[in-house]
Design an enzyme around this catalytic site. Structure first.
Site, PDB file in Angstrom:
ATOM      1  CG  ASP A  28      -2.130   0.814   1.210  1.00 24.99           C
ATOM      2  OD1 ASP A  28      -1.926   1.939   0.825  1.00 24.99           O
ATOM      3  OD2 ASP A  28      -3.009   0.429   2.060  1.00 24.99           O
TER       4      ASP A  28
ATOM      5  CG  ASP B 161      -4.064   5.775   0.153  1.00 27.69           C
ATOM      6  OD1 ASP B 161      -3.599   4.401  -0.364  1.00 27.69           O
ATOM      7  OD2 ASP B 161      -5.103   5.554   0.622  1.00 27.69           O
TER       8      ASP B 161
ATOM      9  CG  HIS C 147      -9.074   6.535   3.049  1.00 27.87           C
ATOM     10  ND1 HIS C 147      -8.652   7.059   2.654  1.00 27.87           N
ATOM     11  CD2 HIS C 147      -8.368   5.800   2.859  1.00 27.87           C
ATOM     12  CE1 HIS C 147      -7.594   7.028   2.091  1.00 27.87           C
ATOM     13  NE2 HIS C 147      -7.837   5.816   2.101  1.00 27.87           N
TER      14      HIS C 147
ATOM     15  CG  HIS D 111      -8.350   8.296   6.742  1.00 22.42           C
ATOM     16  ND1 HIS D 111      -9.312   7.412   5.998  1.00 22.42           N
ATOM     17  CD2 HIS D 111      -6.799   8.282   6.732  1.00 22.42           C
ATOM     18  CE1 HIS D 111      -8.308   6.466   5.940  1.00 22.42           C
ATOM     19  NE2 HIS D 111      -7.066   6.632   6.507  1.00 22.42           N
TER      20      HIS D 111
ATOM     21  CD  GLU E  12      -8.265   1.705   1.877  1.00 21.42           C
ATOM     22  OE1 GLU E  12      -7.381   1.231   2.269  1.00 21.42           O
ATOM     23  OE2 GLU E  12      -7.881   2.590   2.360  1.00 21.42           O
TER      24      GLU E  12
ATOM     25  CD  GLU F 180      -5.992   2.858  -1.222  1.00 20.86           C
ATOM     26  OE1 GLU F 180      -4.964   2.376  -0.367  1.00 20.86           O
ATOM     27  OE2 GLU F 180      -6.758   3.907  -0.265  1.00 20.86           O
TER      28      GLU F 180
END
Ligand code: MN
Ligand code: MN
Length: 292
Positions: free
Chosen positions: A82, A93, A152, A160, A185, A277
């Site tokens: 990640d 992300d 998020h 977040h 994700e 993700e």
């Protein structure tokens, strides 16, 4: 400008993720993989939005190598990589699951869950619908989504940013809007589909400025606020302080509510978990910034 930074950060994160995935082989050291990925983000002109997470099997998230970590990859491990990169605070992300023995249904399931969710990241889609699509996809494969890990919203220097995208159907009627940025994700498992804190935190984030008596404590808090831009950082990023002293300082900073610890998250039934993700800009044609 903002959109361009999101796209640039997404591309850097995606490239660093692919670079790291190439190192996930039997016998490879997780510390070497993390260093390779983190160096790649910097080499591509980005900055780290959080330490590279390498979470294996039932460990679902928030694992990152320790200082001097000797852990190596096994052939049948589910390795979740990640990566977060930012440009001027605008974050990409992205994550994938790699298994040296090869992709199996669990990994393909997490990829499908993500793919199906990304298709509906258009203005007007409700969060309820997104969660339902993710959950239904997992069920079709005979797996459970992990219910207490979520996607998020993202904002500048904010990983977040307030909204969560559950991996199960909820009753959230909120309609996503043009231009909003989300990291989607999904996680899936043959286990119960729930995670809990397990083990020692290796990842932390600045929370508040507090008066700290020990000089090294003040140094760490300043690093957290300035050098790491109030974004998550790894214990192994802090050099020049002995490990024993660093552990003591981090404990004191947590107690003072100056920093937040991220504990490793483990699937409660100890079953392997797969994750996929991407970061997406909501649009009639969703813009997946981390897709190469
Ligand atoms: Mn991530
Ligand atoms: Mn994320």
């Amino acid at each position: 400008m903002e959109t361009e930074s999101y796209k640039k950060a997404g591309k850097i994160a995606g490239q660093a993720l692919q670079h790291g995935a190439g190192f996930i082989k039997e016998g490879a050291k997780v510390l070497d993989i993390a260093n390779a990925v983190e160096n790649k983000v910097i080499a591509l002109g980005g900055r780290l939005a959080f330490p590279v997470n390498i979470s294996i099997n039932e460990m679902s998230a928030h694992c990152t190598p320790l200082i001097g970590d000797t852990l190596t990859i096994k052939a049948d491990d589910y390795v979740k990589l990640d990566v977060g990169a930012h440009v001027n605070g605008y974050i990409g992300d992205t994550a994938m699951t790699v298994r040296p023995l090869g992709k199996d249904d669990l990994i393909i399931c997490s990829e499908k869950m993500l793919e199906n969710a990304l298709k509906v990241m258009k203005p007007g889609t409700t969060i309820e619908e997104i969660g339902e699509i993710i959950e239904e996809t997992a069920k079709k494969f005979g797996f459970n989504p992990v219910r207490n890990l979520t996607g998020h919203s993202l904002n500048q220097y904010d990983l977040h940013a307030g909204m969560t995208i559950p991996n199960i159907r909820t009753s959230s009627r909120y309609q996503i809007r043009e231009g909003e940025i989300y990291a989607i994700e999904p996680f899936c498992t043959a286990g119960a589909g729930q995670v809990k804190d397990s083990g020692n935190a290796e990842i932390f984030r600045w929370l508040n400025d507090r008066p700290i008596r020990i000089p090294e404590g003040r140094v760490v808090l300043e690093l957290a606020r300035n050098d790491f831009s109030r974004l998550p950082f790894a214990k192994r990023w802090i050099t020049g302080i002995t490990k024993i002293k660093l552990d003591m300082i981090l404990r004191q900073l947590i107690q003072a509510n100056a920093i937040h610890p991220y504990f490793p998250l483990k699937e409660v039934t100890n079953k392997p978990v797969a994750q996929s993700e991407h970061t997406v800009i909501v649009s009639e044609k969703p813009i997946i910034t981390t897709k190469l």
